[in-house]
Design an enzyme around this catalytic site. Structure first.
Site, PDB file in Angstrom:
ATOM      1  N   LYS A  14       0.846  -1.195   0.000  1.00 24.93           N
ATOM      2  CA  LYS A  14       0.000   0.000   0.000  1.00 24.93           C
ATOM      3  C   LYS A  14       0.885   1.251   0.000  1.00 24.93           C
ATOM      4  CE  LYS A  14      -3.912   2.030   2.577  1.00 24.93           C
ATOM      5  NZ  LYS A  14      -4.799   1.893   3.752  1.00 24.93           N
ATOM      6  N   SER A  23     -10.027  -0.622   7.051  1.00 27.49           N
ATOM      7  CA  SER A  23      -9.475  -0.503   5.693  1.00 27.49           C
ATOM      8  C   SER A  23      -8.776  -1.723   5.131  1.00 27.49           C
ATOM      9  CB  SER A  23      -8.512   0.669   5.626  1.00 27.49           C
ATOM     10  OG  SER A  23      -9.246   1.855   5.487  1.00 27.49           O
ATOM     11  N   SER A  58      -9.874   1.838   2.882  1.00 32.23           N
ATOM     12  CA  SER A  58      -9.037   2.635   2.028  1.00 32.23           C
ATOM     13  C   SER A  58      -8.006   1.826   1.234  1.00 32.23           C
ATOM     14  CB  SER A  58      -8.285   3.666   2.885  1.00 32.23           C
ATOM     15  OG  SER A  58      -7.419   3.019   3.783  1.00 32.23           O
TER      16      SER A  58
HETATM   17  N1  GLN Z   1     -13.302   3.905   6.256  1.00 36.09           N
HETATM   18  C1  GLN Z   1     -12.728   4.343   7.481  1.00 36.09           C
HETATM   19  C2  GLN Z   1     -12.357   5.813   7.383  1.00 36.09           C
HETATM   20  O1  GLN Z   1     -12.681   6.381   6.418  1.00 36.09           O
HETATM   21  C3  GLN Z   1     -11.555   3.496   7.841  1.00 36.09           C
HETATM   22  C4  GLN Z   1     -10.323   3.909   7.152  1.00 36.09           C
HETATM   23  C5  GLN Z   1      -9.154   3.093   7.530  1.00 36.09           C
HETATM   24  O2  GLN Z   1      -9.271   2.058   8.177  1.00 36.09           O
HETATM   25  N2  GLN Z   1      -7.998   3.577   7.169  1.00 36.09           N
HETATM   26  O3  GLN Z   1     -11.756   6.350   8.245  1.00 36.09           O
END
Ligand code: GLN
Length: 490
Positions: A80, A179, A155
């Site tokens: 990532k 995410s 994400s």
């Molecule tokens: N979807 C969640 C957010 O927008 C989690 C994001 C994540 O785990 N990095 O914060």
């Protein structure tokens, strides 16, 4: 030459060690696959070919000389684009870091290279890991390999889509509120968020430091165990890293472990707001666990209803502090033409950050501002404790917990962009374990009527990764999901 694109990391490592394929040939095949599918799914930000081929050359040399090789020798991996791979860009899919080159290596990737893994590419994501669909990337929209009209989740959408589309057998993502698990669920693969502190965050660009964790994606449970044991462990460079031994997860994998274990189905995550088709598949999965000898009971986490609002106060508060460093001086972008320092800060941050990142910086700054701190930030910390306590209470009665990973399957592009709250709510099932710092994973368990994958979430007590992986393996062995190929890239 053996076609290895659809093979697991374990199989690729074996073929390499048996000299049935060289590391260079392994890479050639994956780059060819990337050429074929990348234009459809847009999962990758940066190719790391130069590094990959130099690692492959070294592995081939070592093997021919009969030198000792690490447990991931010959296994390609996608990283990532929020993790530092030295001398390559680390963009976080943000304009503000677009031209920033990582000056050092993150601990988790260092461990991978030492174990013989090969770096293929860095993957697209929601800007600074803020989002649930990868639509917040400043660069491009990653598509879901099962249906190119749908999001891959986020994400870590690029890391999930790339493994699902056979661009690599494994990848790394990060999980702050879901995410890893949510995109794994949306893309029909395995995604694992370790216990907070299990994997060093050194070299991970911070979003919300008390929640961020690095973890693997793979297409089967064994490969997740392999990557997890490689990247786990104490690191003096991360003060939150846990100083406890790491078991060999691959050796300890034992599907028998789930027998006679008590699995608690989380009542609050099986009711309103969960799509009927998702619920139906989860109920079938519960039956599978029963047949495997587990004892199924219902558990209640009464404070789970506060988890999403608590998360969006704490995560944004931490983000507002962490992202203060992008000021046009120390990293990446500096907008030209400013007459003085304050306006340079302003224009750089205005030009460099996307809408969601700005929204969160404002929310977080507000929650931390004097006069509001007690009402928001402090209160949220208190409620976080209550959510954690709910888990501790429930784990006195059960060994594992189970829920859907997401309330629905992958949604279409644009479906939630105009309404941030509906996007936030889609994290309802993953955020609770994040707040409590617990290990949790998503495993594929079925499909909806549109052919989109459904993920099952398992949550374990702190540092019980072994039990989590073993139970998932037992499930995987009898679940008919494995081996299916996504329609979008078939
Ligand atoms: N979807 C969640 C957010 O927008 C989690 C994001 C994540 O785990 N990095 O914060």
């Amino acid at each position: 030459m053996t076609d290895i694109i659809k093979k697991s990391a374990k199989e690729i490592n074996k073929l390499f060690l048996n000299k049935e394929i060289s590391a260079k040939e392994i890479l050639d095949q994956f780059y060819k696959q990337i050429e074929q599918v990348e234009s459809k799914i847009d999962a990758l930000n940066i190719s790391t070919k130069e590094l990959g081929y130099s690692q492959a050359e070294e592995l081939d040399k070592k093997l021919s000389k009969g030198e000792k090789l690490g447990p991931m020798a010959g296994v390609p991996i996608i990283i990532k684009d929020i993790l530092c791979v030295k001398n390559y860009p680390v963009t976080c899919s943000s304009k503000i870091l677009e031209n920033f080159i990582a000056p050092y290596e993150s601990t988790c990737t260092q461990k991978l290279w030492e174990a013989g893994a090969i770096c293929i590419a860095k993957s697209n994501m929601d800007e600074f890991a803020m989002g649930s669909s990868t639509e917040n990337s400043a660069f491009k929209k990653t598509k879901n390999p099962w249906n190119l009209k749908n999001v891959p989740g986020g994400s870590s959408g690029g890391s999930a889509a790339s493994v699902s589309a056979f661009e690599a057998p494994v990848s790394l993502g990060t999980d702050t509120g879901g995410s890893i698990r949510q995109p794994a669920g949306f893309c029909g693969i395995v995604g694992f968020k370790p216990t907070y502190g299990r994997v060093s965050r050194f070299g991970l660009v911070a979003f919300a430091s008390s929640l961020d964790q690095i973890g693997p994606f793979s297409r089967d449970v064994y490969d997740t165990a392999l990557v997890l044991e490689t990247i786990s462990g104490y690191d003096a460079k991360d003060s939150t890293s846990l100083n406890v031994d790491v078991p060999s997860y691959t050796k300890k994998l034992n599907p028998e472990l789930v027998k006679n274990k008590k699995i608690g189905v989380i009542k609050e995550l099986m009711g309103d707001g969960i799509d009927a088709e998702v619920k139906n598949e989860i109920e079938k999965s519960i039956k599978i666990f029963e047949n495997l000898g587990a004892d199924i009971v219902e558990v209640s986490l009464p404070n789970v209803k506060y988890a999403v609002p608590v998360y969006y106060i704490l995560a944004t508060a931490e983000a507002s502090a962490n992202l203060a460093r992008y000021d046009g001086v120390k990293y990446g972008l500096r907008s030209p033409g400013s007459k003085d320092l304050p306006s340079m800060y302003r224009t750089t941050r205005h030009d460099g950050f996307g809408a969601e990142v700005k929204r969160r910086i404002m929310l977080g700054t507000f929650a931390l501002s004097s006069g509001y701190y007690d009402a928001y930030y402090k209160k949220a910390q208190q409620v976080r404790k209550l959510v954690t306590q709910d888990f501790l209470n429930a784990f006195e009665k059960v060994d594992l917990m189970l829920s859907p990973t997401c309330p629905s399957t992958a949604f279409e592009f644009g479906a939630k962009v105009a309404d941030p709250l509906s996007m936030y709510i889609s994290d309802i099932a993953t955020i609770p374990a994040s707040l409590a710092g617990l290990p949790a994973m998503s495993i594929p368990c079925g499909f909806d009527s549109k052919g989109l994958p459904i993920g099952l979430q398992l949550i374990a007590p702190s540092l019980s990764e072994e039990l989590l992986l073993s139970s998932a393996l037992a499930f995987e062995k009898v679940c008919s999901f494995t081996g299916k190929v996504p329609a979008g890239v078939a």
